[in-house]
Write a protein that holds these residues in place. Sequence first.
Motif, short mmCIF file in Angstrom:
data_model
loop_
_atom_site.label_atom_id
_atom_site.label_comp_id
_atom_site.label_asym_id
_atom_site.label_seq_id
_atom_site.Cartn_x
_atom_site.Cartn_y
_atom_site.Cartn_z
N ALA A 1 0.83 -1.21 0.00
CA ALA A 1 0.00 0.00 0.00
C ALA A 1 0.87 1.26 0.00
O ALA A 1 0.54 2.25 -0.65
N SER A 2 1.98 1.20 0.73
CA SER A 2 2.92 2.34 0.75
C SER A 2 3.53 2.56 -0.62
O SER A 2 3.66 3.69 -1.10
N SER B 1 11.66 -0.86 4.59
CA SER B 1 10.49 -0.43 5.35
C SER B 1 9.43 0.15 4.41
O SER B 1 9.72 0.44 3.25
N PRO B 2 8.20 0.35 4.90
CA PRO B 2 7.20 1.02 4.07
C PRO B 2 7.65 2.40 3.60
O PRO B 2 7.34 2.80 2.47
N LEU B 3 8.39 3.11 4.44
CA LEU B 3 8.86 4.45 4.07
C LEU B 3 9.85 4.37 2.92
O LEU B 3 9.79 5.17 1.97
N HIS B 4 10.77 3.41 2.98
CA HIS B 4 11.69 3.21 1.85
C HIS B 4 10.90 2.91 0.58
O HIS B 4 11.17 3.48 -0.49
N LEU C 1 1.98 10.33 6.24
CA LEU C 1 1.18 9.41 7.05
C LEU C 1 2.06 8.38 7.76
O LEU C 1 1.86 8.09 8.95
N LEU C 2 3.02 7.85 7.06
CA LEU C 2 3.94 6.88 7.67
C LEU C 2 4.72 7.51 8.82
O LEU C 2 4.89 6.91 9.88
N LEU C 3 5.21 8.73 8.61
CA LEU C 3 5.95 9.43 9.67
C LEU C 3 5.05 9.70 10.87
O LEU C 3 5.46 9.55 12.03
N GLN C 4 3.80 10.09 10.61
CA GLN C 4 2.86 10.35 11.70
C GLN C 4 2.55 9.10 12.50
O GLN C 4 2.16 9.18 13.66
#
Length: 407
Positions: free
Chosen positions: A19-20, A49-52, A77-80
Amino acid sequence: MAAQAAEEDILLAKRIISASERHDLPALKILLEKGSANVQDPTATVASSPLHAAIVACGKAEDGKEVDDAAVSTVELLLQNGAIWNDLNKEDDTPGCIALRLGQKKIYDIMVDAGVRAELLFAKMEALGLGQAEVEENVEVEVEVEKEDSRAEEPAAKKQKISNGDAKPVEETIADNADKVLDDVSLDNKAYLKSQLRYKPGILLDSSDNAVMMDWETQIMQRHATTLIPTSGLRVMNVGHGMGIVDTAIQTHDPAEHHIVEAHPQVHQRLREQGWYDKPNVTIHEGRWQDVLPKLVERGVVLDAIYYDTFAEDYSALREFFAEYVVQLLDSNGKFGWYNGLGADRQICYDVYTKVAEMDLYEAGFDTEWEDIEVPKGLHGSDQWEGTRRPYWTIDVYRLPINTFIK
């Protein structure tokens, strides 16, 4: 049951990462209610990670084209939801490293700001002596708080390290009050001060093969001296002599007083051998600045210029130095400088700590100006670091700080 739960966890991780990567905000919001923003897929060939994944999916930036809103919102959103700004993938890249390489400036700036928020929060936690649970109860935060030792990034050994959190003993003797023996003495200042130094042509090494100082820094040190000491006859102090590069530069500006604070016994020996103790207007203070400076404050010493360049001390030591002592020792019209090597083995860490330092300096009452200096072109070649534990400098531009009191 356990095997089934493990399979479900892997499936959830895959779905969050997918989804990311698709920048599918509706799906991601639902999935993050069940899982973490820091999951990794253990079955993937290249774990990230999802952020990567979200940033890689942005692709290389095109000239004049902004990254789409969905990508920005996904990263935010991921950071939050607690994604770690300096988490490392298997390629040793942080999410910000990927954004920088792709030329995604807007995403990169978001990652830098996230790093600044996180590091300021960690500093507040440390100052208040709070743990994770206590901070979550008492401080309103934008991201999930991670414990200090969960930060993935290991800072460069040179100069001011970002954190001393990785200083773990690898061997201990059994005797009472035994000294901890570190595989890397740069992780602990007291261990460093007991270690054996090696002066070689153009370089100073500690006993763990960390480069304490190198002669490529000469141009930078000379510029520091020039910005701090615009005229002759000023009262100057340097903390951390090392190879003597900056002190030699200071002498060319004909100071009325030249104080040198140095803690390592072998450097004291070199100072004697090179005649520094006999130079007119030079005073050598043997000891750690934490012990020397309070005595200078008691004596009412006032200085026109102060420079800081220590080794095996983290950023919190630098912050204490200027917030507690520079403010008491520096003349109201004086200037303060420091070797800006914070996180210089990774561009995003350097950018984060440049901002963190500027904010902390402002809080302490300082205005900061920055002067960009290109480092030597050949510095990034592997042969330049032969015989050292690791390169402490991998970026192209040194940001030289010039600090004066806010008027």
